[in-house]
Design a protein around this motif. Structure first.
Motif, PDB file in Angstrom:
ATOM      1  N   HIS A   1      61.594  23.975  78.642  1.00 23.74           N
ATOM      2  CA  HIS A   1      60.332  24.709  78.600  1.00 23.74           C
ATOM      3  C   HIS A   1      59.285  23.912  79.361  1.00 23.74           C
ATOM      4  O   HIS A   1      59.158  22.704  79.169  1.00 23.74           O
ATOM      5  CB  HIS A   1      59.862  24.929  77.161  1.00 23.74           C
ATOM      6  CG  HIS A   1      58.496  25.556  77.083  1.00 23.74           C
ATOM      7  ND1 HIS A   1      58.288  26.899  77.294  1.00 23.74           N
ATOM      8  CD2 HIS A   1      57.269  25.011  76.860  1.00 23.74           C
ATOM      9  CE1 HIS A   1      56.993  27.161  77.193  1.00 23.74           C
ATOM     10  NE2 HIS A   1      56.355  26.038  76.930  1.00 23.74           N
ATOM     11  N   LEU A   2      58.558  24.579  80.244  1.00 23.72           N
ATOM     12  CA  LEU A   2      57.458  23.951  80.968  1.00 23.72           C
ATOM     13  C   LEU A   2      56.154  24.550  80.463  1.00 23.72           C
ATOM     14  O   LEU A   2      55.963  25.768  80.523  1.00 23.72           O
ATOM     15  CB  LEU A   2      57.578  24.197  82.473  1.00 23.72           C
ATOM     16  CG  LEU A   2      58.786  23.591  83.199  1.00 23.72           C
ATOM     17  CD1 LEU A   2      58.754  23.975  84.674  1.00 23.72           C
ATOM     18  CD2 LEU A   2      58.802  22.078  83.053  1.00 23.72           C
ATOM     19  N   ASP A   3      55.274  23.702  79.962  1.00 20.13           N
ATOM     20  CA  ASP A   3      53.966  24.193  79.548  1.00 20.13           C
ATOM     21  C   ASP A   3      52.968  23.942  80.682  1.00 20.13           C
ATOM     22  O   ASP A   3      53.309  23.324  81.701  1.00 20.13           O
ATOM     23  CB  ASP A   3      53.514  23.543  78.235  1.00 20.13           C
ATOM     24  CG  ASP A   3      53.366  22.034  78.328  1.00 20.13           C
ATOM     25  OD1 ASP A   3      53.080  21.517  79.431  1.00 20.13           O
ATOM     26  OD2 ASP A   3      53.515  21.361  77.293  1.00 20.13           O
ATOM     27  N   PRO A   4      51.728  24.417  80.574  1.00 18.15           N
ATOM     28  CA  PRO A   4      50.761  24.254  81.671  1.00 18.15           C
ATOM     29  C   PRO A   4      50.555  22.812  82.120  1.00 18.15           C
ATOM     30  O   PRO A   4      50.388  22.550  83.320  1.00 18.15           O
ATOM     31  CB  PRO A   4      49.481  24.851  81.085  1.00 18.15           C
ATOM     32  CG  PRO A   4      49.969  25.914  80.145  1.00 18.15           C
ATOM     33  CD  PRO A   4      51.205  25.326  79.524  1.00 18.15           C
ATOM     34  N   ASP A   5      50.586  21.863  81.184  1.00 21.56           N
ATOM     35  CA  ASP A   5      50.416  20.457  81.567  1.00 21.56           C
ATOM     36  C   ASP A   5      51.586  19.972  82.419  1.00 21.56           C
ATOM     37  O   ASP A   5      51.399  19.214  83.383  1.00 21.56           O
ATOM     38  CB  ASP A   5      50.276  19.575  80.320  1.00 21.56           C
ATOM     39  CG  ASP A   5      48.946  19.787  79.606  1.00 21.56           C
ATOM     40  OD1 ASP A   5      48.003  20.285  80.249  1.00 21.56           O
ATOM     41  OD2 ASP A   5      48.864  19.465  78.406  1.00 21.56           O
TER      42      ASP A   5
END
Length: 206
Positions: free
Chosen positions: A22-26
């Protein structure tokens, strides 16, 4: 990913993971700062995985911010379980949306969004089309997806409807008296018919 983050001149990156991710905005912001010249990014979980993660649909906004030279993005988009929280619709950001445009992918560069086997239901077609209609302004833009497996046929058809609506937005004359997102949403709503079927909401593009 740490060794890759030192390759600042990297233009293409393709990875297939053995585990869900999972890639979050950060995370996306870090990737953008590390690879400022990146034009193609492919990051997909192994197809055989029954449980996959990737990015939330609204994180496409973060990719548009982080990668000004991006031509193609191949990314698994997580299923949408609740209405998309598009930032320009929120009360606290509405005044900001009036004052400034939200980011979009480079219209002279970004052409391909490959969603692989990402699952999409008809109930989410309008929101996804609005999101991509605002972000993707290249007239050659296309959505690629897998539609061979039986469990992905309906989803592939839904992505085709999204692509048709985005192309409709791109081909229409823009009403500059309204913010882009408001004009885009109104145009989409005028060109869909919503019904109910055995599997739930059905969206027809007119």
């Amino acid at each position: 990913m740490t060794p890759f983050l030192q390759l600042s001149n990297l233009e293409e990156l393709s990875l297939i993971t053995l585990h869900g991710f999972h890639l979050d905005p950060d995370d996306i912001a870090v990737l953008g700062k590390s690879f400022p010249k990146l034009s193609k990014l492919e990051l997909q979980p192994r197809p055989q995985l029954s449980f996959r993660l990737g990015i939330q649909a609204t994180s496409l906004i973060d990719f548009a911010k982080a990668f000004p030279n991006l031509r193609g993005l191949n990314m698994y988009i997580e299923p949408i379980y609740s209405p998309l929280q598009l930032p320009w619709r929120s009360t606290e950001e509405r005044s900001q949306a009036q004052a400034q445009a939200f980011p979009s992918f480079n219209p002279s560069a970004f052409q391909v969004l490959d969603v692989g086997s990402s699952f999409l239901e008809d109930k989410d077609i309008q929101d996804m089309a609005e999101l991509l209609g605002v972000l993707c302004r290249n007239p050659s833009f296309e959505i690629r997806c897998e539609g061979d497996a039986m469990d992905s046929e309906d989803s592939a058809y839904a992505w085709r409807k999204v692509e048709a609506l985005v192309k409709l937005v791109q081909g229409a004359e823009r009403d500059t008296t309204k913010p882009c997102h408001e004009w885009c949403r109104a145009l989409i709503l005028d060109n869909v018919v919503i019904g109910e079927g055995e599997k739930g909401t059905i969206v027809h593009v007119v």
